[in-house]
Each structure stands twice: as C-alpha cells, then as structure tokens.
Design a protein around this motif. Structure first.
Motif, short mmCIF file in Angstrom:
data_model
loop_
_atom_site.label_atom_id
_atom_site.label_comp_id
_atom_site.label_asym_id
_atom_site.label_seq_id
_atom_site.Cartn_x
_atom_site.Cartn_y
_atom_site.Cartn_z
N ASN A 511 0.92 -1.08 0.01
CA ASN A 511 0.02 -0.05 0.02
C ASN A 511 0.70 1.22 -0.03
OD1 ASN A 511 -1.92 1.66 0.45
ND2 ASN A 511 -2.41 1.62 2.44
N GLY A 512 1.61 1.35 -0.94
CA GLY A 512 2.52 2.63 -1.06
C GLY A 512 3.93 2.31 -1.52
N ASN A 575 1.69 -1.31 5.60
CA ASN A 575 2.21 -0.07 5.22
C ASN A 575 1.71 0.86 4.30
OD1 ASN A 575 2.71 -2.04 2.68
ND2 ASN A 575 3.75 -0.24 2.26
N GLY A 576 1.92 2.16 4.43
CA GLY A 576 1.71 3.09 3.26
C GLY A 576 2.90 3.45 2.58
N TYR A 598 -0.36 2.42 7.53
CA TYR A 598 -1.76 2.60 7.36
C TYR A 598 -2.47 1.93 8.57
CZ TYR A 598 -6.31 1.01 5.86
OH TYR A 598 -7.48 0.42 5.62
N CYS A 631 -1.67 6.81 4.60
CA CYS A 631 -0.92 5.92 3.60
C CYS A 631 -0.46 6.72 2.53
CB CYS A 631 -1.87 4.66 2.82
SG CYS A 631 -3.58 5.36 2.23
N GLY A 646 -5.30 9.29 4.34
CA GLY A 646 -5.53 8.15 4.32
C GLY A 646 -7.15 7.70 4.40
N THR A 652 -7.26 -1.84 9.81
CA THR A 652 -6.41 -0.55 10.47
C THR A 652 -7.14 -0.45 11.88
OG1 THR A 652 -5.92 1.58 10.10
CG2 THR A 652 -8.18 0.80 9.14
#
Length: 799
Positions: A511-512, A575-576, A598, A631, A646, A652
């Motif tokens: 995620n990023g 993660n972000g 995130y 994120c 985000g 989350t």
C-alpha cells in the motif's frame, strides 16, 4: 419493452460495512454518469473461463437515459460492448462497496438484458478475425500444480495490441458519455443511450468516424449457447435468455454505410463494414421484449432517430457538481513539547453527493491548492489551505475512477492511478470539472480478484511514473487466486505514457511506494503470504523483492535481497507510502525518509546506513496521533509542510473513514534520532540536537532485544530467538557501557558480539538537552556487522 421506473437492487452484505454512514451507503452515493470497475455477469460469474457475457476485467458502467434507469458496460481493453439492460443501473457489491471479499458489481439481478458479448472477444475485428490475439499468462495452470499452489489464469489479460484497437478515453457532457478509440488507423467516437420509439425503450450505440481507416466488423451481440440468431430483412433477431425461449432482441443499423450488413456466424451477430471514411455516422439500435412483441420491436428499431453528431459532446458540458463544500480545519497543539503538531485539514466528509471520502491519493498544484482521490473513485480540489485553515472550499472535480488509490499532479495537470489505468484529467471548458478522462496508459493487467489493488503514483526526475500492484489475495488473506503476468509487480511508465514496463517483481499487498530526490525507488509490503512482517526495501530495475509466488521467474527464487529494515509487527501491520523530506521549512530533517503506517495510523522516521553496497537501518515513531490509516504523503510547495491522508477500508486501527492532516513544524528545537551505525563494538545513535547528558549516559535507560522471522509461504511469521533458532521468543542483549559524544549529539552503546539479525528493538528513556522527551525506541535490522576500524572508510549515512 416499456420503460420502467429506476430500480436499484440492494447488495447483500458479506462483511459488516467499514463506515460511519447508514447501511447501504454505497447505494446512496452519487457516482456520476459512469463507474469504472471489474464486472461480473448477473450469475456472479467472473472473467476466468472465457465463456461469460456481461463480465469484464476493465469496464465502464454507464447510466443510460436521463433518469439513469438503464445500464451499459464498455470494455476498455477489447473495445467491446459487454452488455446493456433496463431495470436499474448497477448492483454494487464487492470490497469497495459492501465489503464483500470476492464479488464485483454487475447488472441488477432482475434487469432486462438486451444483449451480451463473450468476455474474451474483441469488440472490433482485425480483417475478418475476432480471435483474441493476446497471449495467455506465462506460468503453470491449475491442472499442473498441487492443490493450494499458485497457478496462472487460463484466459488472457490486458489491452489489445495498439495496431488492432486502442481506447483513448471518454468525454463527459451532461448525461452523455462519449468513448474515443482507434480501430486500426481509424478514429471513432461512440456514445450509448436509452431512447424511445413509441412506447418502446431502445438501447442504442451511435458511432462517428473522425479519421479514416481500413475495414473492420463490429461485434454486435453473442447469443447464448444453442441459440441461432436470424437475419430478417434489414434487422437481426435472437433470443438473449437461455432460460426463457420467449425472450427476443431485435437489432437494426440506422445510417449504415453503403455495403454494410448484419452477419450471423453461429451464435454471433456482427456488422460487416466497408473501409472507414471520415464523417461517417451510424447507429445500432436494440429493442427487447417477447416473441409476442416482435412486430412492435421491429417497428421500434425502424423508427429510431438518425445517428447524432457526437463532436459537440467532446468540448465539455455544463458542470455536474455545482455545490461546493466549505469546511474549517483545526490546528493541533504540541504534546510534551514535541516540535511537530498535527492539524486537521477537514476534508469534505459530509457532502451533498453522499460521496464516501476515503482518501487514497493527494498532491498539490503550484499555487498550493490540493487535490485528492478516493477509493470510491472521486477526485476533489480544495483551496484555502493556509496557516489557519479557517476557510477551505472543496469542489468535486471527477468521478467514476476504478479504485483511485494514487494521484500525482505534473505541470498542474492531474493524473490518477486506477486499478485499470493511469487517467489524465482535462477540464476542457474551464468550469472546474473534468470533461475528458484520457487513457494515459492502460497496459497493466487486471484480474477479477477482489484484493489486487494498484497503489501509489510517483514520478522521478525524468518524468517517468511508477506504481505497484498486489497479488490476487484469496479471501482470508492466505494464498492467491488465478494470477496474471502483472500480479505482485512494480511498474514504470514513460512520461508520455507510451512505454510500459515491469520494473520489479515479488510483492504481496504494498500500500504505497516512494521515489526519492535522487530517484531512489522504495516500497513496503503488508504482512501475509511470504511476508513475515512489513519492511522497507530499496528497489532497482529487475529486482526480485520478497514473494517468490509472484516473482514471474524460472527458476523460482530461493532467496531475496536484504531489506533496509523490517518493521516490528506491533509497530506497523500494514504499510503506506515512503516520502523524503524535501522542505527547508520542516526542521532539520531535510533529506530524511519518512515511512507511513496505514495499519497503525502512525508516522515514522527512517534511519539508514550503507556498508559497501548493503543498506540497513531502522525506524522510530513520531509521537503523533492521526485520525485515519495514513497511506499517502506530500510536501506542500506553498507552505513546506507535510500533508498526510488516508482511509479506513481494510484492517486498520483508524478512527475515521478518511482524513487529510498536516504535520506542521512549530519552529521549536528538534531532538530526534537521525543516524544509526552498527559495528562489531556496538551501536552509535546520532540525534539532530543535543541530548541531556545524565539520562543519555545511564545504561539503565536503554534496553535491546532481538529476534528473527521465518520466510515461508505461511501467513506472516512468529518471532524466534537468535540464540535458539527453533525457540519462539526474543534475546536480550547486554549493554556494557554508554558513552555520550563530546558534542552531545550522539551516544555509543557498547554491545559486543553483534551479528546480523532481522529484527532488533532499541528502547530508550532519555531526554533532550531542553528537557523534552526523545522518541523512545528504534526498530532496526542488521544485515552486516563490519569491524569498527572500517568506520572511517566505507560507512555512509543515507538519510
């Protein structure tokens, strides 16, 4: 078939909605005139056998008619009319709507389907051929592997070759959507509509040829298996419902070029056309009902209006989103004297369009205005982002994008990353709304898997774009659905959109990503299959990163390159982005990397060192609280501060569905960790400012523990002792002494016997010279332990 009132069919709830709206918010939201998605057919079949109709991997579902009580799906890869119906627009289901892990949107269950076409058939022929030219994914098939092993799909993915046909984008004007594409050298416009002839509802496809080209045939419809359409004079007739022999669809061409004719080939109806000539206009009209209605249906298609000129619809129309949303942000206050605070920019969560504001991309214009994209497909632009945040005004700019999980502004033009393509948005008439959704690049492959999101649009100094795509995670998170050639890959797209290439492979659910000031490329990933915990990794072209199932390599890798660091699971579980501090106005951290969590709604600083060609380092957590799973991050060129955004969409700890927050430097002294160095003598931690000597020199204020993970196909990993690799747990390390440097900006922890380890935690309870607290821990990885004597020659800090 008479016109019926608009019917929306409630989607079943597979999971509890992850939202604060009322139940079925996804049906209350105004998506605009179209929605891009992967679509299942009405029996919830996907696109993985090749025989389905009204299903597509990259489709645009258009509302037809002024009231939107009919629907049409256009396949942007095959330029194929997937299907059309009356009786409502779409049945909205799936992870972005009701949270379901598996289904996708489809035509409503009770819709009256006028026609459908087979899922892997081009919408236009090349010569006389409708044979799909795309290759199958490279890899083993399900029949060739053991149960549970990864396998590749039995159908092709991706767009047609450019020389066959290419989607250019869509124009939006009032209630009309106009598709622009090429067929060979010819350029065409197509607009689909719901019309009436007498009291019959007609679904029509209108075509304008704007540039000439060689002859081609149009795929009109595929009747169900066992049904043979017939040509009756100037129209075709077929049964479109295999379960209802009384069903009838009548098709006729209006304004057909000379020598054009309807053709039946088995169950298929096509329109054979002579070479395209600029200025040609023709229309295909469909009427639907029962055998008893056949005469009326035939009269209706014969009474259809002449094909319209579509060019006036390509210059922009009246704005759709005339109501703006005004909000007032709130300024944060410092906790414990920490020099950074979090301001709430106050996104338009409550808006007249009931749009779900789960923010997944943001960037800034040169004048400081902000743009953001949402998971549900919107793009909004905000102004009034100043020091006080008292008068922010938001304007809805674009809608209908397929999981808009990345956004980049280049030369003040918005590019949005969807799951299907990078879209470049154009406001043709300067009314503050996008009128042309240009296909900048749609070469990325998409399967119907619910979880294979595409994340994080970034650019390098040469103008190339980068983004990353996860794997088709199975419901429950373990293992994969059928794979394409692009699952688990990072991609690079040239600045003009013409060149697309796989940059690296082997990621699960990242995620990023990040692109640094010197064109450093980084990624993280989300714990799961082959990913013990989240990590940070520098990526070079051609790299294998982590997940062998998604490596697309033979032989399959048996090792991965060392990561910069692993991130402890209790610090981050999803993660972000990674972002570099590029601003002179954000304190002394310019040049440092930041890492977004995130899953834990947290911001981390990243510490780095290079030993020869090997990088290693760690993270420390900023003592700041965020309202959502952050994120995406950008520095605003106008004020030099960090803006993070985000959503709350999958797992989350976030409190809010979406937010934009500003991490603002207050100007106070900054004392945080900014360097970490490892040798065989111990650990050196350097700070941005002076530490308070008495607390920093007390060994009792430090504690170190370490452990390893296992890299396996299991979901995540337990933590194992270094001293006893088969035993779960942590090893505690003895700190023999602590030395504070003469400049009071670094401490040396004497820890003999250090060795490579996947995860170390260094806990600290020390203060800055001004008495403020310092972030209390570092989570780091040791890949190399060099002799202390080498420090002067081959140690560099990569902030």
């Amino acid at each position: 078939m008479k016109l019926s009132a608009c019917l929306f069919v409630t989607a079943s709830i597979a999971l509890a909605p992850l939202c604060s709206f009322a139940a079925n918010w996804w049906e209350e939201m105004d998506y605009g005139r179209f929605l891009s998605a992967s679509f299942n057919d009405t029996d919830n079949k996907t696109t993985l056998t090749g025989a389905e109709r009204i299903a597509t991997n990259k489709g645009i579902g258009v509302k037809l008619g002024h009231d939107g009580n009919a629907g049409f799906i256009f396949d942007t890869e095959l330029l194929r009319a997937t299907g059309a119906w009356t009786g409502g627009w779409l049945k909205l289901k799936g992870v972005v709507f009701d949270g379901g892990h598996g289904p996708n949107p489809s035509a409503p269950a009770n819709a009256q389907i006028y026609f459908g076409t087979h899922v892997n058939t081009p919408g236009w022929s090349k010569g006389d051929s409708f044979q799909d030219p795309r290759p199958l994914p490279k890899g083993p098939r399900k029949a060739d592997v053991k149960p549970g092993d990864p396998f590749f799909a039995d159908v092709p993915f991706g767009p047609l070759p450019r020389e066959w046909a290419k989607y250019r984008g869509l124009y939006l004007s009032g209630d009309r959507v106009v598709f622009a594409y090429t067929v060979g050298e010819a350029s065409l416009l197509e607009s689909d509509d719901l019309e009436t002839a007498g009291d019959e509802a007609l679904i029509t496809r209108t075509f304008n040829v704007t540039a000439p080209g060689t002859a081609s045939s149009l795929l009109v419809a595929d009747a169900p298996e066992g049904v043979t359409p017939s040509i009756e004079g100037d129209h075709a007739v077929f049964c479109n419902d295999a379960k209802n022999a009384d069903d009838r669809t009548v098709v006729r061409v209006i304004g057909a070029p000379a020598d054009a004719k309807l053709v039946v080939d088995g169950t298929r109806v096509t329109l054979k056309l002579p070479p395209f000539a600029a200025g040609q206009k023709f229309k295909v009209a469909f009427a639907h009902g029962t055998a008893a209605d056949l005469a009326k249906l035939t009269d209706a298609v014969k009474a259809a209006a002449q094909p319209a000129d579509l060019q006036p619809l390509t210059h922009g129309g009246a704005p759709h989103w005339t109501e703006t949303v005004k909000t007032k942000g709130t300024l944060g206050t410092s906790e414990g004297g920490f020099p950074y605070v979090v301001d709430n920019v106050s996104a338009p969560l409550d808006n007249p369009y009931k749009s779900k504001i789960r923010i997944a991309g943001l960037d800034f214009f040169k004048d400081g205005r902000i743009a953001f994209s949402t998971w549900s497909g919107d793009v909004w632009i905000g102004k009034g982002i100043d020091d006080k945040l008292e008068n922010i005004e938001w304007k809805r700019y674009a809608t209908g994008i397929f999981h808009a999980l990345g956004l980049r502004i280049v030369d003040d033009q918005i590019y949005v990353l969807g799951r299907d393509q990078i879209t470049r948005l154009h406001d043709l008439n300067n009314d503050g709304e996008a009128d042309f959704y240009e296909n900048f690049n749609n070469d990325v492959q998409v399967t119907p898997g619910f979880h294979e999101f595409t994340f994080g649009l970034e650019t390098d100094s040469k103008g190339n774009f980068y983004f990353i795509k996860g794997g088709p995670v199975n419901p429950g998170g373990r293992g994969w659905g059928p794979l394409s050639d692009h699952n688990g890959c990072m991609f690079k797209v040239s600045g003009n959109g013409q060149k697309f290439e796989v940059f690296a492979t082997g990621v699960r659910a990242p995620n990023g990503i990040g692109v640094g000031p010197n064109d450093e490329i980084t990624t993280g990933d989300n714990q799961g299959t082959w990913v013990p915990v989240d990590y940070i990794q520098y990526v070079k072209q051609g790299d294998f990163i982590e997940v062998p199932d998604l490596s697309h390599r033979v032989p399959v890798p048996t090792a991965y390159a060392p990561h910069l660091c692993w991130v402890p699971y209790d610090w981050d579980n999803s993660n972000g982005d990674q972002v570099w501090v590029t601003s002179d106005k954000w304190g002394p951290l310019k040049g440092s990397m930041l890492y977004l969590s995130y899953g834990k709604s947290s911001l981390f600083g990243v510490l780095q060192e290079s030993i020869g060609d090997v990088r290693q380092g760690g993270v420390f957590k900023f003592p700041l609280k965020f309202e959502t799973g952050i994120c995406r991050a950008r520095f605003n060129p106008a004020d030099g501060q960090l803006y993070v955004a985000g959503l709350k969409g999958w797992q989350t700890n976030a409190a809010k569905d979406g937010a934009i927050e500003r991490v603002r430097y207050t100007g106070k002294p900054v004392t945080v960790e900014n360097e970490l160095h490892i040798t065989d003598k111990g650990i050196t931690i350097r700070f941005t400012n002076e530490v308070e000597t008495s607390s920093a020199s007390d060994a009792g204020n430090y504690a170190i523990e370490q452990y390893n993970y296992r890299w396996t196909s299991a979901y995540g990993s337990a933590e194992y002792k270094v001293s006893a690799p088969e035993q779960k747990g942590h090893d505690k390390l003895e700190i023999k002494s602590v030395t504070v440097a003469p400049d009071k900006k670094s401490v040396f922890l004497e820890v003999p016997g250090l060795q490579p380890v996947m995860q170390m935690k260094i806990k600290m309870n020390i203060k800055a010279a001004d008495g403020t607290a310092i972030p209390e821990g570092i989570g780091n990885t040791i890949n190399v332990v060099p002799p202390d004597a080498q420090r002067g020659s081959n140690f560099t800090s990569s902030r």
